[in-house]
Design an enzyme around this catalytic site. Structure first.
Site, PDB file in Angstrom:
ATOM      1  N   TYR A   1      26.018 -36.941 -13.240  1.00 44.69           N
ATOM      2  CA  TYR A   1      26.087 -35.832 -14.211  1.00 44.69           C
ATOM      3  C   TYR A   1      26.482 -34.494 -13.612  1.00 44.69           C
ATOM      4  O   TYR A   1      26.500 -33.498 -14.305  1.00 44.69           O
ATOM      5  CB  TYR A   1      24.752 -35.681 -14.961  1.00 44.69           C
TER       6      TYR A   1
ATOM      7  N   ASP B   1      23.525 -39.158   0.598  1.00 51.00           N
ATOM      8  CA  ASP B   1      23.408 -38.748  -0.798  1.00 51.00           C
ATOM      9  C   ASP B   1      24.626 -37.871  -1.110  1.00 51.00           C
ATOM     10  O   ASP B   1      24.761 -36.776  -0.559  1.00 51.00           O
ATOM     11  CB  ASP B   1      22.103 -37.979  -1.018  1.00 51.00           C
TER      12      ASP B   1
ATOM     13  N   PHE C   1      17.202 -32.043  -0.661  1.00 49.02           N
ATOM     14  CA  PHE C   1      16.770 -32.132  -2.060  1.00 49.02           C
ATOM     15  C   PHE C   1      15.410 -32.846  -2.145  1.00 49.02           C
ATOM     16  O   PHE C   1      15.243 -33.935  -1.600  1.00 49.02           O
ATOM     17  CB  PHE C   1      17.817 -32.903  -2.862  1.00 49.02           C
TER      18      PHE C   1
HETATM   19  C1  LIG Z   1      20.968 -34.006  -8.417  1.00 48.00           C
HETATM   20  C2  LIG Z   1      20.438 -34.687  -7.213  1.00 48.00           C
HETATM   21  C3  LIG Z   1      19.618 -35.806  -7.345  1.00 48.00           C
HETATM   22  C4  LIG Z   1      19.242 -36.291  -8.718  1.00 48.00           C
HETATM   23  O1  LIG Z   1      18.406 -37.362  -8.707  1.00 48.00           O
HETATM   24  P1  LIG Z   1      18.088 -38.168 -10.052  1.00 48.00           P
HETATM   25  O2  LIG Z   1      17.045 -39.109  -9.644  1.00 48.00           O
HETATM   26  O3  LIG Z   1      19.351 -38.850 -10.475  1.00 48.00           O
HETATM   27  O4  LIG Z   1      17.633 -37.176 -11.066  1.00 48.00           O
HETATM   28  C5  LIG Z   1      19.169 -36.420  -6.190  1.00 48.00           C
HETATM   29  N1  LIG Z   1      19.527 -35.971  -4.960  1.00 48.00           N
HETATM   30  C6  LIG Z   1      20.320 -34.890  -4.802  1.00 48.00           C
HETATM   31  C7  LIG Z   1      20.694 -34.430  -3.441  1.00 48.00           C
HETATM   32  C8  LIG Z   1      20.786 -34.208  -5.921  1.00 48.00           C
HETATM   33  O5  LIG Z   1      21.550 -33.146  -5.788  1.00 48.00           O
END
Ligand SMILES: *Cc1c(COP(=O)(O)O)cnc(C)c1O
Length: 419
Positions: free
Chosen positions: A229, A204, A133
């Protein structure tokens, strides 16, 4: 897995029978879902639990409206990051006091990566997976850039991670389930491999918390972050969570020294002294309304065993994969998600050159999926509220779109700002 009627389902009627016998059917009724919509995006934004609006309204009206500032102690606002953190801890196999809810995943990654590097002062490398990500990578890049002094981020293919661990690797930063492919790593195995080379791990869990049974403490995971979320259904922009193994907490130094991470925030002293435990990850004032929505969603999830969600999730993904293999591959749709059950999270991803317009045509047909650049169509599977018949109908509609080439319609070509 428990034996069910008509598995694997061969007809729509088989799916209806599975839904009838589904032990999670009552859970689905606890969600407010729009009519005539098949929602396959619970891995991007989880659905709304029915109890959340009333709970939020009560928090706003009573705790904020009437209690005002008194609600910090009286309504438990002050403890909410820890309280909700401990509830999430039960979903991910953490001990009490190892999880706190605060900030976003991105910000928590920054704090924990910086803290991990300080715990391995002679090492300079953050190891991560190429294609993970983007925010995780951006945050790590920003941190090494700021630190200078030989720090570097090294990204390798997922199959090369274990071999890439060496004596310079301070921390292994990894998504448990890849957001694009849905492939899932062996969390315990990679954690043990990292530890053998003296490397700390930061998982993560954005795509596995609340959907895959996790045992962070048993696997001796050092650090983790996750999203509120997605499968946790905390609502848009819900605060994220952070986990730190208990034995690392006393030595943990994170770079964002805010008053809520202080040992005594209301002493208003001039010097910063970190709180004793996981609270030292806190920075500023907690988003109480976001926490309230997240807590009511977690309370709902805690009513069912994660193992049951996992079993249904695997049946749903198997159902999708079988039908796609049997009926859709000649349309140029290929499956990206691993076919081996232990290797996949809770989604099925397809690759197609024209994934964007196909995704738009599906949405127009009432099947909400999403597109991930450059060519991936994702079917997120939230077994808490998705039925077998929904999975069946989604494929039937996709097949119709492919057969009639409805996706070629010009209205589906335009890209929007959010995908
Ligand atoms: C959805 C997601 C995020 C989201 O990060 P935010 O900073 O909370 O918006 C981060 N890492 C991964 C792997 C995700 O799937």
């Amino acid at each position: 897995m428990t034996q069910l009627t008509a598995w694997p389902p061969r007809t729509r009627a088989d799916c209806l029978a599975l839904d009838q016998a589904d032990p999670l059917a009552a859970l689905r009724r606890r969600f407010a879902l729009p009519p005539r919509t098949i929602y396959l995006d619970g891995n991007s934004l989880g659905a709304l639990p029915r109890d959340t609006p009333a709970h939020l309204a009560a928090v706003v009206r009573e705790q904020w409206g009437r209690g005002l500032i008194r609600s910090w102690p009286a309504a438990g606002w002050i403890d909410a990051p820890r309280r909700v953190g401990d509830k999430i801890g039960r979903l991910i196999g953490a001990r009490r006091g190892e999880v706190v809810v605060c900030d976003s995943v991105s910000v928590n990654l920054y704090k924990l990566l910086a803290a991990a590097l300080r715990l391995r002062p002679r090492r300079r490398t953050i190891l991560c997976e190429a294609g993970d990500f983007p925010t995780d990578r951006y945050i790590a890049e920003g941190l090494v850039d700021r630190l200078g002094d030989g720090y570097r981020l090294r990204c390798v293919a997922p199959t090369r991670l274990a071999a890439a661990l060496d004596r310079d690797t301070a921390v292994l930063l990894l998504s448990h389930v890849n957001y694009r492919s849905g492939a899932m790593h062996d969390l315990a195995g990679l954690t043990a491999a990292a530890h053998r080379s003296g490397t700390l791990v930061l998982w993560d869990l954005s795509h596995s918390a609340g959907i895959v049974p996790l045992r962070l403490a048993a696997a001796e995971v050092d650090f983790a972050v996750g999203c509120g979320y997605k499968f946790l259904n905390g609502g848009p922009g819900a605060p994220a969570f952070a986990y730190v193994a208990r034995h690392l907490q006393p030595r943990l130094v994170q770079p964002l020294h805010g008053w809520f991470g202080h040992a005594r925030p209301f002493a208003f002293t001039a010097d910063y002294r970190p709180a004793a435990g996981i609270d030292r990850l806190l920075v500023g004032t907690a988003p109480i309304l976001g926490l309230a929505a997240l807590e009511s969603a977690i309370d709902l999830l805690l009513q069912v065993p994660i193992r049951q969600l996992r079993e249904k999730s695997l049946r749903l993904s198997t159902l999708l994969i079988r039908r796609i293999q049997g009926e859709l591959q000649h349309y140029g749709l290929s499956i990206v998600t691993p076919s081996h059950q232990a290797r996949r999270g809770s989604q099925v991803s397809l690759r197609h050159r024209r994934a964007w317009p196909i995704c738009q045509a599906l949405i127009a047909a009432g099947v909400i999926t999403d597109f991930r650049a450059p060519d991936v169509l994702r079917f997120g599977l939230a077994p808490a509220y998705l039925r077998y018949v929904d999975a069946w109908d989604a494929i039937t509609r996709l097949r119709r779109i492919m057969r009639t080439e409805a996706w070629r319609d010009r209205q589906y070509a335009r890209r929007s700002r959010v995908t």
